[in-house]
Design an enzyme around this catalytic site. Structure first.
Site, PDB file in Angstrom:
ATOM      1  N   ILE A   1       0.825  -1.215   0.000  1.00 16.35           N
ATOM      2  CA  ILE A   1       0.000   0.000   0.000  1.00 16.35           C
ATOM      3  C   ILE A   1       0.859   1.265   0.000  1.00 16.35           C
ATOM      4  O   ILE A   1       0.487   2.272  -0.615  1.00 16.35           O
ATOM      5  CB  ILE A   1      -1.027   0.002   1.166  1.00 16.35           C
ATOM      6  CG1 ILE A   1      -2.147   0.992   0.880  1.00 16.35           C
ATOM      7  CG2 ILE A   1      -0.386   0.294   2.511  1.00 16.35           C
ATOM      8  CD1 ILE A   1      -2.934   0.716  -0.363  1.00 16.35           C
TER       9      ILE A   1
ATOM     10  N   SER B   1      11.796   1.023   7.101  1.00 17.41           N
ATOM     11  CA  SER B   1      11.293  -0.289   6.735  1.00 17.41           C
ATOM     12  C   SER B   1      12.468  -1.243   6.859  1.00 17.41           C
ATOM     13  O   SER B   1      13.587  -0.881   6.484  1.00 17.41           O
ATOM     14  CB  SER B   1      10.775  -0.238   5.283  1.00 17.41           C
ATOM     15  OG  SER B   1       9.712  -1.118   5.073  1.00 17.41           O
ATOM     16  N   ARG B   2      12.214  -2.452   7.362  1.00 18.17           N
ATOM     17  CA  ARG B   2      13.338  -3.354   7.656  1.00 18.17           C
ATOM     18  C   ARG B   2      14.185  -3.654   6.428  1.00 18.17           C
ATOM     19  O   ARG B   2      15.384  -3.869   6.526  1.00 18.17           O
ATOM     20  CB  ARG B   2      12.801  -4.657   8.254  1.00 18.17           C
ATOM     21  CG  ARG B   2      12.132  -4.456   9.608  1.00 18.17           C
ATOM     22  CD  ARG B   2      11.356  -5.689  10.011  1.00 18.17           C
ATOM     23  NE  ARG B   2      10.377  -6.073   9.002  1.00 18.17           N
ATOM     24  CZ  ARG B   2       9.486  -7.023   9.132  1.00 18.17           C
ATOM     25  NH1 ARG B   2       9.424  -7.712  10.258  1.00 18.17           N
ATOM     26  NH2 ARG B   2       8.642  -7.311   8.160  1.00 18.17           N
TER      27      ARG B   2
ATOM     28  N   LYS C   1      -5.577   1.762   7.728  1.00 15.92           N
ATOM     29  CA  LYS C   1      -6.642   0.958   8.315  1.00 15.92           C
ATOM     30  C   LYS C   1      -6.172  -0.477   8.464  1.00 15.92           C
ATOM     31  O   LYS C   1      -5.344  -0.915   7.651  1.00 15.92           O
ATOM     32  CB  LYS C   1      -7.932   1.034   7.498  1.00 15.92           C
ATOM     33  CG  LYS C   1      -7.827   0.793   6.000  1.00 15.92           C
ATOM     34  CD  LYS C   1      -7.510  -0.503   5.390  1.00 15.92           C
ATOM     35  CE  LYS C   1      -8.062  -1.803   5.771  1.00 15.92           C
ATOM     36  NZ  LYS C   1      -7.691  -2.892   4.785  1.00 15.92           N
TER      37      LYS C   1
ATOM     38  N   ASP D   1      -9.880  -7.939   6.469  1.00 18.20           N
ATOM     39  CA  ASP D   1      -8.939  -6.895   6.024  1.00 18.20           C
ATOM     40  C   ASP D   1      -9.565  -6.082   4.884  1.00 18.20           C
ATOM     41  O   ASP D   1      -9.634  -4.859   4.976  1.00 18.20           O
ATOM     42  CB  ASP D   1      -7.575  -7.493   5.631  1.00 18.20           C
ATOM     43  CG  ASP D   1      -6.637  -6.415   5.124  1.00 18.20           C
ATOM     44  OD1 ASP D   1      -6.127  -5.631   5.941  1.00 18.20           O
ATOM     45  OD2 ASP D   1      -6.448  -6.306   3.894  1.00 18.20           O
TER      46      ASP D   1
HETATM   47  P1  NAP Z   1       2.499  -5.429   3.084  1.00 11.71           P
HETATM   48  O1  NAP Z   1       2.618  -5.410   1.586  1.00 11.71           O
HETATM   49  O2  NAP Z   1       2.743  -6.689   3.795  1.00 11.71           O
HETATM   50  O3  NAP Z   1       3.435  -4.268   3.620  1.00 11.71           O
HETATM   51  C1  NAP Z   1       3.614  -3.982   4.972  1.00 11.71           C
HETATM   52  C2  NAP Z   1       5.088  -3.672   5.223  1.00 11.71           C
HETATM   53  O4  NAP Z   1       5.255  -3.420   6.610  1.00 11.71           O
HETATM   54  C3  NAP Z   1       5.994  -4.826   4.869  1.00 11.71           C
HETATM   55  O5  NAP Z   1       6.437  -4.745   3.521  1.00 11.71           O
HETATM   56  C4  NAP Z   1       7.115  -4.719   5.879  1.00 11.71           C
HETATM   57  O6  NAP Z   1       8.200  -4.020   5.287  1.00 11.71           O
HETATM   58  C5  NAP Z   1       6.564  -3.866   7.016  1.00 11.71           C
HETATM   59  N1  NAP Z   1       6.439  -4.607   8.271  1.00 11.71           N
HETATM   60  C6  NAP Z   1       6.815  -4.143   9.489  1.00 11.71           C
HETATM   61  N2  NAP Z   1       6.573  -5.029  10.444  1.00 11.71           N
HETATM   62  C7  NAP Z   1       6.032  -6.102   9.842  1.00 11.71           C
HETATM   63  C8  NAP Z   1       5.569  -7.347  10.298  1.00 11.71           C
HETATM   64  N3  NAP Z   1       5.598  -7.683  11.601  1.00 11.71           N
HETATM   65  N4  NAP Z   1       5.071  -8.209   9.394  1.00 11.71           N
HETATM   66  C9  NAP Z   1       5.014  -7.900   8.084  1.00 11.71           C
HETATM   67  N5  NAP Z   1       5.450  -6.714   7.597  1.00 11.71           N
HETATM   68  C10 NAP Z   1       5.952  -5.822   8.454  1.00 11.71           C
HETATM   69  O7  NAP Z   1       1.020  -4.967   3.506  1.00 11.71           O
HETATM   70  P2  NAP Z   1       0.115  -3.838   2.830  1.00 11.71           P
HETATM   71  O8  NAP Z   1      -0.813  -4.445   1.851  1.00 11.71           O
HETATM   72  O9  NAP Z   1       0.941  -2.714   2.377  1.00 11.71           O
HETATM   73  O10 NAP Z   1      -0.795  -3.456   4.076  1.00 11.71           O
HETATM   74  C11 NAP Z   1      -0.306  -2.675   5.156  1.00 11.71           C
HETATM   75  C12 NAP Z   1      -1.493  -2.026   5.823  1.00 11.71           C
HETATM   76  O11 NAP Z   1      -2.175  -1.217   4.866  1.00 11.71           O
HETATM   77  C13 NAP Z   1      -2.533  -3.033   6.350  1.00 11.71           C
HETATM   78  O12 NAP Z   1      -3.084  -2.581   7.555  1.00 11.71           O
HETATM   79  C14 NAP Z   1      -3.589  -3.044   5.262  1.00 11.71           C
HETATM   80  O13 NAP Z   1      -4.879  -3.365   5.765  1.00 11.71           O
HETATM   81  C15 NAP Z   1      -3.533  -1.609   4.790  1.00 11.71           C
HETATM   82  N6  NAP Z   1      -4.026  -1.447   3.426  1.00 11.71           N
HETATM   83  C16 NAP Z   1      -3.642  -2.298   2.433  1.00 11.71           C
HETATM   84  C17 NAP Z   1      -4.202  -2.162   1.159  1.00 11.71           C
HETATM   85  C18 NAP Z   1      -3.823  -3.063   0.014  1.00 11.71           C
HETATM   86  O14 NAP Z   1      -4.524  -3.036  -1.033  1.00 11.71           O
HETATM   87  N7  NAP Z   1      -2.756  -3.846   0.067  1.00 11.71           N
HETATM   88  C19 NAP Z   1      -5.134  -1.163   0.907  1.00 11.71           C
HETATM   89  C20 NAP Z   1      -5.439  -0.271   1.931  1.00 11.71           C
HETATM   90  C21 NAP Z   1      -4.892  -0.437   3.176  1.00 11.71           C
HETATM   91  P3  NAP Z   1       9.689  -4.341   5.804  1.00 11.71           P
HETATM   92  O15 NAP Z   1       9.861  -5.834   5.715  1.00 11.71           O
HETATM   93  O16 NAP Z   1      10.584  -3.596   4.861  1.00 11.71           O
HETATM   94  O17 NAP Z   1       9.756  -3.854   7.214  1.00 11.71           O
END
Ligand code: NAP
Length: 306
Positions: free
Chosen positions: A12, A34-35, A88, A166
């Site tokens: 996101i 970010s890690r 969110k 989610d």
């Molecule tokens: P994601 O692709 O998994 O990205 C989250 C990032 O957070 C990871 O790349 C990771 O980066 C970091 N992170 C830090 N601590 C972590 C942990 N314990 N476990 C996993 N990752 C960790 O997820 P995302 O889709 O971007 O979603 C993140 C948030 O945005 C969620 O709450 C989701 O509901 C919300 N969101 C997502 C979307 C969507 O379409 N994907 C839309 C709206 C809102 P590092 O490894 O570099 O630290």
């Protein structure tokens, strides 16, 4: 100019936050934490603590990590006197968000619990339409393919990751915004794969003080056409919000049709709140999910294998 640092550069952050910040003349992306220390054209740090200690000056922090780690980073950012934008859901529990609101007030900074779907183009029109009508029923169909939209996101399946809620919570964020009265859960059926902690499908029965029947079907295994629809039947017509709120039809006639423009709207709102010295942290969508877990019956289903 508000100098923003992003925490958690994943899907996101890359798809929406980076372009929305770049397009907003009042915002500047100053650093990321970010890690994986990704190269996005600004200094990158492994943690929020490191970014605060060694990075450039920041006014605001956008938290784009999974919900399970949101609270600790939010507390660190607020204690450092930064305005905070929460992706969110705003937390892993309802209670922890109240704590954050209190800390933001104490520190005199803005806490913004963002609900991106409320910034979909059709939502204000739907809210106005519903405000004056006798509503007969509401039906939510929120069905998407987790393998397509959330590849590799194992946190979704862990405790606190919400599973199908989610995406489902986006529908609930619209519902709580457009309904003229408070909505509450009366019953829920949750289907949980035997190898994970969160549901892959859910059926919710909700209502309000007028006993309006409200149902929601959330499905994470929908292949083919993807469905993010809310249909409201009123005494004098039917409104259908589709494409996650970007389109509206009233009695079959298109009324609103817009491209996805949610994140520019979210960041505009964040800037307005900061300039006005206010916070906005509505937990009602998260409370509906929590209540579904409280009253819901669980059925174990086939293991989820990505
Ligand atoms: P994601 O692709 O998994 O990205 C989250 C990032 O957070 C990871 O790349 C990771 O980066 C970091 N992170 C830090 N601590 C972590 C942990 N314990 N476990 C996993 N990752 C960790 O997820 P995302 O889709 O971007 O979603 C993140 C948030 O945005 C969620 O709450 C989701 O509901 C919300 N969101 C997502 C979307 C969507 O379409 N994907 C839309 C709206 C809102 P590092 O490894 O570099 O630290």
């Amino acid at each position: 100019m508000i100098r923003v640092g992003i925490v958690g550069v994943g899907k996101i952050a890359r798809d929406q936050h980076l372009p929305a910040i770049a397009a907003d003349p009042g915002l500047e992306l100053a650093a990321v934490a970010s890690r994986s220390k990704p190269d996005v054209g600004v200094p990158a740090f492994e943690s929020l603590e490191e970014m605060l200690e060694r990075g450039p000056a920041l006014d605001a922090i956008a938290l784009c990590t999974p919900p399970q780690v949101r609270r600790e980073t939010a507390i660190t950012a607020l204690r450092a006197g930064k305005h905070v934008f929460l992706e969110k859901p705003p937390g892993a529990t309802v209670g922890e968000v109240g704590d954050l609101s209190a800390l933001a007030a104490e520190k005199n900074v803005t806490l913004f619990a963002s609900w991106h779907s409320r910034f979909a183009a059709g939502v204000p029109t739907a809210k106005t339409w519903l405000a004056t009508r006798k509503i007969r029923n509401v039906d939510i169909q929120w069905r998407e393919d987790v393998r397509r939209w959330h590849p590799g996101q194992t946190w979704i399946w862990e405790a606190g990751g919400l599973g199908v809620f989610d995406p489902g919570i986006n529908a609930l964020s619209i519902l709580t915004e457009i309904m003229p009265r408070e909505v509450f859960v009366t019953d829920a059926r949750l289907q949980v794969p035997e190898n994970v902690q969160s549901p892959v499908a859910a059926h919710l029965t909700m209502t309000d003080i007028e006993d309006t029947p409200i149902t929601a079907d959330f499905d994470f295994l929908q292949t083919g056409p993807q469905t993010w629809d809310i249909t409201v039947t009123a005494e004098d017509g039917t409104l259908r919000l589709s494409s996650g709120g970007a389109r509206i039809e009233i009695d079959g006639q298109p009324v609103v049709q817009a491209a996805d423009d949610e994140y520019p709207g979210l960041y505009k709102r964040f800037g307005e709140l900061i300039r006005a010295g206010r916070s906005e942290a509505d937990v009602r969508p998260l409370a509906l999910v929590a209540d579904a877990f409280l009253v819901g019956t669980r059925e174990l289903v086939e293991a989820f294998v990505e």
